[in-house]
Enzyme design. Structure first.
Site, PDB file in Angstrom:
ATOM      1  N   CYS A 147       0.751  -0.911   0.047  1.00 50.43           N
ATOM      2  CA  CYS A 147       0.026   0.081  -0.004  1.00 50.43           C
ATOM      3  C   CYS A 147       0.796   1.303  -0.151  1.00 50.43           C
ATOM      4  O   CYS A 147       1.641   1.694  -1.145  1.00 50.43           O
ATOM      5  CB  CYS A 147      -0.838  -0.036   1.256  1.00 50.43           C
ATOM      6  SG  CYS A 147      -2.329   1.186   0.845  1.00 50.43           S
ATOM      7  N   PHE A 148       1.068   2.058   1.077  1.00 54.17           N
ATOM      8  CA  PHE A 148       1.830   3.294   1.211  1.00 54.17           C
ATOM      9  C   PHE A 148       3.421   2.718   1.007  1.00 54.17           C
ATOM     10  O   PHE A 148       3.884   3.662   0.269  1.00 54.17           O
ATOM     11  CB  PHE A 148       1.704   3.835   2.556  1.00 54.17           C
ATOM     12  CG  PHE A 148       1.962   5.142   2.503  1.00 54.17           C
ATOM     13  CD1 PHE A 148       1.353   6.085   1.919  1.00 54.17           C
ATOM     14  CD2 PHE A 148       3.073   5.599   3.500  1.00 54.17           C
ATOM     15  CE1 PHE A 148       1.950   7.508   1.994  1.00 54.17           C
ATOM     16  CE2 PHE A 148       3.779   6.979   3.506  1.00 54.17           C
ATOM     17  CZ  PHE A 148       2.855   7.996   2.586  1.00 54.17           C
ATOM     18  N   GLN A 174       4.078   2.706  -2.791  1.00 53.82           N
ATOM     19  CA  GLN A 174       4.140   4.148  -3.195  1.00 53.82           C
ATOM     20  C   GLN A 174       5.589   4.720  -2.805  1.00 53.82           C
ATOM     21  O   GLN A 174       6.248   5.204  -3.591  1.00 53.82           O
ATOM     22  CB  GLN A 174       3.116   5.087  -2.650  1.00 53.82           C
ATOM     23  CG  GLN A 174       1.732   4.655  -3.169  1.00 53.82           C
ATOM     24  CD  GLN A 174       0.657   5.094  -2.311  1.00 53.82           C
ATOM     25  OE1 GLN A 174       0.850   6.202  -1.367  1.00 53.82           O
ATOM     26  NE2 GLN A 174      -0.456   4.545  -2.446  1.00 53.82           N
ATOM     27  N   HIS A 219      -3.632  -4.794   0.245  1.00 49.01           N
ATOM     28  CA  HIS A 219      -3.302  -5.369   1.387  1.00 49.01           C
ATOM     29  C   HIS A 219      -3.446  -6.899   1.429  1.00 49.01           C
ATOM     30  O   HIS A 219      -4.390  -7.505   1.625  1.00 49.01           O
ATOM     31  CB  HIS A 219      -4.286  -4.839   2.314  1.00 49.01           C
ATOM     32  CG  HIS A 219      -4.413  -3.486   2.847  1.00 49.01           C
ATOM     33  ND1 HIS A 219      -4.476  -2.968   3.910  1.00 49.01           N
ATOM     34  CD2 HIS A 219      -3.988  -2.565   1.745  1.00 49.01           C
ATOM     35  CE1 HIS A 219      -4.446  -1.612   3.937  1.00 49.01           C
ATOM     36  NE2 HIS A 219      -3.958  -1.277   2.888  1.00 49.01           N
ATOM     37  N   GLU A 250      -2.867  -8.993   3.623  1.00 44.93           N
ATOM     38  CA  GLU A 250      -3.130  -9.696   4.738  1.00 44.93           C
ATOM     39  C   GLU A 250      -4.837  -9.647   4.784  1.00 44.93           C
ATOM     40  O   GLU A 250      -5.340 -10.733   5.513  1.00 44.93           O
ATOM     41  CB  GLU A 250      -2.727  -8.810   6.072  1.00 44.93           C
ATOM     42  CG  GLU A 250      -3.364  -7.609   6.264  1.00 44.93           C
ATOM     43  CD  GLU A 250      -3.439  -6.437   5.602  1.00 44.93           C
ATOM     44  OE1 GLU A 250      -4.394  -5.799   5.365  1.00 44.93           O
ATOM     45  OE2 GLU A 250      -2.321  -6.389   4.857  1.00 44.93           O
TER      46      GLU A 250
END
Length: 380
Positions: free
Chosen positions: A257-258, A261, A349, A351
């Site tokens: 995710c972040f 990036q 994600h 998970e």
């Protein structure tokens, strides 16, 4: 009857309903989440910090809340918007009601609004600054409410990882056969992520987002992991610099995710803000490595700016790179894989609490990457 409430969007659109959770006012970026289950995981995902979340599923709260499903120690959303709030809780695991939990955590919400109309507005215009006003604040002059909404900062340019990250280092032991230590930079990490890393044989050391290169070297990790988190990746220069140093030293890296990036930035690519983002547990992604489609859990409003096809040269000098995954809805970059250094990432994600679990194998891929690097070093 509960107090009146109103959701105000920055374009002047208003939706009147009833107070849900705490009463008062809250400001944030209005976004919509398309998952039909997992509202408790959504609420406690630190990636939603600063956002007023509109649930597209019409019936919310029927399974209550419990102490097992939260992804962090508190609710992080700035506000919560639902159509039909369940009047009763019906689940054997429930330990309380969602309404009470929202009130206890001070989360201002609104119920009884047309979430379909709100979602269509956000899809047409894009995510907008917004506010929820209830109780006495619902009686404020509409022009004053709109002024408060428009005077707040937008999400672009905001660094929020410092607000959600741990303040101190902490450790989790490996489960089963230990393969090494992974340093996790907490940019808004979720509990299930740490659990899955420990289950793969990693001793997990969680570091604050402000960790320095010296602090990272002091724990001598065998791998580095960047978590999910909120905010604009363009405002995280220190974390990008830390990652570039680790990549130059050959440390295996996995980001989600972040973290995806920030890997993109570390490799020399840019990032940009999506119109309304990807949020929910039903996002289709093409995995170019395996040639399969995976249904994924996502929560992001920014993306890496890189061509989907072909092998690319890292503008920052890290060799060859390819986009490993992309969205089947809009061709947005959903993953990166470095071909000359041990680093990869995905935008979603894996998970995936509360599901789906199509991408859980990526934790195994990370484990194999670390084992392979250790084996290569021993053979030299």
């Amino acid at each position: 009857m509960t107090q009146k409430a109103v959701l105000v969007l920055e374009d002047g659109t208003r939706f009147e309903g009833r107070a849900y959770g705490a009463e008062g006012r809250t400001l944030g970026e209005a976004v919509f989440a398309t998952g039909m289950t997992g509202y408790q995981e959504t609420l406690t995902d630190p990636s939603y910090a600063g956002q007023i979340v509109v649930m597209t599923a019409p019936h919310i709260g029927n399974t209550g809340v419990n102490d097992e499903d939260p992804e962090s120690s508190r609710i992080w959303v700035a506000g919560f918007v639902v159509r039909d709030a369940s009047r009763v809780v019906s689940n054997f695991r429930a330990q309380g009601t969602l309404d009470d939990q929202l009130a206890d955590d001070g989360i201002v919400g609104i119920r009884g609004v047309d979430t379909r109309a709100i979602t269509r507005r956000l899809r047409d215009v894009g995510s907008m600054r917004a506010g929820v006003f209830s109780g006495g604040d619902a009686a404020l002059d509409p022009e004053e409410q709109l002024r408060l909404v428009r005077d707040q900062d937008g999400m672009a340019g905001r660094n929020l990882s410092g607000e959600v990250s741990t303040k101190v280092r902490y450790d989790l032991p490996a489960e089963g056969e230990r393969i090494g230590r992974v340093a996790v930079l907490d940019l808004g990490v979720k509990t299930s992520t740490l659990r899955y890393l420990a289950q793969r044989g990693f001793d997990v050391t969680v570091l604050p987002q402000s960790a320095t290169a010296e602090e990272l070297r002091a724990i001598a990790p065998d791998a580095l992991f960047y978590s999910n988190g909120p905010g604009d990746p363009a405002a995280s220069d220190a974390q990008v610099e830390l990652l570039q140093g680790a990549l130059r030293e050959g440390l295996p890296f996995f980001g989600i995710c972040f973290g995806n990036q920030l890997l993109g930035r570390a490799l020399g690519f840019g990032t940009y803000k999506l119109p309304f983002g990807h949020r929910g547990i039903n996002q289709p992604v093409w995995d170019k490595t395996t040639g399969t489609v995976e249904i994924t859990s996502q929560n992001h409003g920014f993306a890496v700016d890189a061509p989907v096809d072909g092998v690319l040269d890292s503008p920052a000098g890290f060799g060859r790179v390819e986009v490993s995954h992309f969205s089947l809805n809009d061709n947005v970059v959903e993953g990166l894989r470095a071909l000359d250094i041990p680093a990869f990432s995905v935008q979603y994600h894996p998970e995936a609490a509360a599901g789906p679990h199509d991408s859980n194998h990526l934790f195994d891929r990370f484990r194999e990457l670390v084992i392979a690097r250790a084996s290569n070093q021993e053979s030299k």
